[in-house]
Design an enzyme around this catalytic site. Structure first.
Site, PDB file in Angstrom:
ATOM      1  N   LYS A 120      -1.534  -0.930  -3.514  1.00 50.59           N
ATOM      2  CA  LYS A 120      -2.455  -0.119  -4.069  1.00 50.59           C
ATOM      3  C   LYS A 120      -1.495   1.466  -4.452  1.00 50.59           C
ATOM      4  CE  LYS A 120      -5.010   1.534  -0.424  1.00 50.59           C
ATOM      5  NZ  LYS A 120      -5.021   2.948  -1.198  1.00 50.59           N
ATOM      6  N   TYR A 131       0.990  -1.004   0.183  1.00 52.01           N
ATOM      7  CA  TYR A 131       0.349   0.116   0.076  1.00 52.01           C
ATOM      8  C   TYR A 131       0.641   1.455   0.082  1.00 52.01           C
ATOM      9  CZ  TYR A 131      -3.433   3.054   1.934  1.00 52.01           C
ATOM     10  OH  TYR A 131      -4.780   4.229   2.116  1.00 52.01           O
TER      11      TYR A 131
HETATM   12  C1  LIG Z   1      -5.960  10.039   0.757  1.00 47.08           C
HETATM   13  C2  LIG Z   1      -6.431   8.492   1.211  1.00 47.08           C
HETATM   14  O1  LIG Z   1      -7.146   7.971   1.893  1.00 47.08           O
HETATM   15  N1  LIG Z   1      -6.788   8.319   0.060  1.00 47.08           N
HETATM   16  C3  LIG Z   1      -7.975   7.702  -0.201  1.00 47.08           C
HETATM   17  C4  LIG Z   1      -7.876   5.805  -0.922  1.00 47.08           C
HETATM   18  O2  LIG Z   1      -6.632   5.639  -0.512  1.00 47.08           O
HETATM   19  C5  LIG Z   1      -8.684   8.270  -1.119  1.00 47.08           C
HETATM   20  O3  LIG Z   1     -10.053   7.055  -2.049  1.00 47.08           O
HETATM   21  C6  LIG Z   1      -9.592   9.542  -1.041  1.00 47.08           C
HETATM   22  O4  LIG Z   1      -9.981   9.624  -0.133  1.00 47.08           O
HETATM   23  C7  LIG Z   1      -9.964   9.463  -2.644  1.00 47.08           C
HETATM   24  O5  LIG Z   1      -9.939   9.325  -3.684  1.00 47.08           O
HETATM   25  C8  LIG Z   1     -10.551  11.288  -2.322  1.00 47.08           C
HETATM   26  O6  LIG Z   1     -10.079  12.077  -2.127  1.00 47.08           O
HETATM   27  C1  LIG Z   2      -8.587   4.230   0.726  1.00 46.82           C
HETATM   28  C2  LIG Z   2      -7.917   3.406   0.594  1.00 46.82           C
HETATM   29  O1  LIG Z   2      -7.862   2.346   0.825  1.00 46.82           O
HETATM   30  C3  LIG Z   2      -7.858   3.534   2.589  1.00 46.82           C
HETATM   31  O2  LIG Z   2      -8.529   3.746   3.369  1.00 46.82           O
HETATM   32  O3  LIG Z   2      -6.547   2.726   3.387  1.00 46.82           O
END
Ligand SMILES: CC(=O)N[C@H](C=O)[C@@H](O)[C@H](O)[C@H](O)CO
Ligand SMILES: CC(=O)C(=O)O
Length: 296
Positions: free
Chosen positions: A173, A143
């Site tokens: 990811k 991740y």
């Molecule tokens: C920084 C963060 O948590 N990103 C999320 C997943 O990785 C995304 O799903 C964001 O929440 C989304 O792109 C909205 O900005």
């Molecule tokens: C967005 C995502 O992958 C997380 O919340 O960890």
């Protein structure tokens, strides 16, 4: 368990950890939450205890219970349940990895340790390897989220030769906007069957063009249906329709990003499900997370 498992593809919702008003985990809504994702959003994969789920702000025992509840309630309803088991302590991470295997999760994911940070690729790989080895039958996902971990080692570099170190490695990811890095991950690993899961929901269409095989994100909790329509249009090579969907999704996210009053609890999730004090978790602005993460 057979390995490798079926490839993880399509949308993966990063689940919110439901909380009660006093900050306890509200396990009782997880069953409804699963049904809601499947029936209302057409999303059949989940990513538990990640950023959105505030996994790093929960105790190890809570993380175990949350993981178990999702696996139990998702049985025969969800395709894959991936558990994020990253932690600062290698031992905790290994314990969680082993636990994920015991409860029958479909994969584990790990972020880079973010306090005493790995300063080279080899140090990071060794950490990930030790965690992966604690669950040798489970697919392993790295991740990559440099903005939050502060670990800027390029994913493309990390993937170079990764199977020699982590035989269970099955995908990435990628939660960053560096499409050069992401594109090179795809380009340099074409002969592998890796999953390339993009994690910046508002830019998913660009990542699809670059070869993303799926996406993990917070917004698929409530924009899953819309995003699935975008994936379908992309699949059909109707790029202008796909772009219309992406713009629609962007308008929503842009609106929320600009909201100052993060205490508003009007996300679509919360109208549908009583998820408690987590407000707009997909923003990850400090004041948007639940009391568990910041004591407001
Ligand atoms: C920084 C963060 O948590 N990103 C999320 C997943 O990785 C995304 O799903 C964001 O929440 C989304 O792109 C909205 O900005
Ligand atoms: C967005 C995502 O992958 C997380 O919340 O960890």
């Amino acid at each position: 368990m057979a390995f490798p498992k079926k490839k993880l593809q399509g949308l993966v919702a990063a689940t919110i950890t439901p909380m009660t008003e006093n900050g306890e985990i509200n396990f009782s809504v997880i069953g409804q939450y699963v049904d809601y994702l499947v029936k209302e959003q057409g999303v059949k994969n989940i990513f538990v205890n990640g950023t959105t789920g505030e996994g790093l702000s929960l105790s190890v025992s809570e993380r175990r219970q949350v993981a178990e509840e999702w696996v139990t309630k998702g049985k025969d309803k969800l395709d894959q349940v991936i558990i994020h088991v990253g932690a600062l302590s290698l031992k905790e991470s290994q314990e969680l990895a082993q636990h994920a295997a015991e409860i029958g999760a479909d994969g584990i994911a790990v972020i880079a340790p973010f306090f005493l940070k790995p300063w080279t690729k080899d140090i990071l790989i060794n950490f990930l390897k030790e965690v992966a080895a604690a669950a040798p039958a489970l697919p392993f996902y790295y991740y990559h989220i440099p903005a939050l971990t502060g670990v800027k080692i390029r994913a493309e570099e990390l993937l170079d030769g990764i199977l020699d170190k982590i035989p269970t490695f099955q995908g990435l990811k990628f939660s960053d906007t560096d499409l050069l890095d992401f594109g090179q991950c795809v380009d340099q690993n074409r002969q592998q069957q890796f999953a390339f899961l993009f994690g910046v929901d508002e830019q998913l269409l660009s990542a699809l063009v670059m070869g993303a095989t799926g996406a993990v994100g917070s917004t698929y909790n409530y924009l899953g249906k819309k995003t699935n329509q975008m994936l379908e249009a992309f699949e059909q090579k109707d790029f202008s329709l796909a772009l219309n969907y992406q713009f629609c999704i962007q308008r929503f996210i842009n609106f929320v990003v600009k909201l100052e009053n993060s205490k508003l609890k009007v996300s679509k999730n919360q109208r549908t499900l009583p998820l408690g004090t987590t407000n707009f978790p997909f923003l990850h602005r400090e004041d948007c997370l639940s009391r568990r993460t910041l004591n407001y």
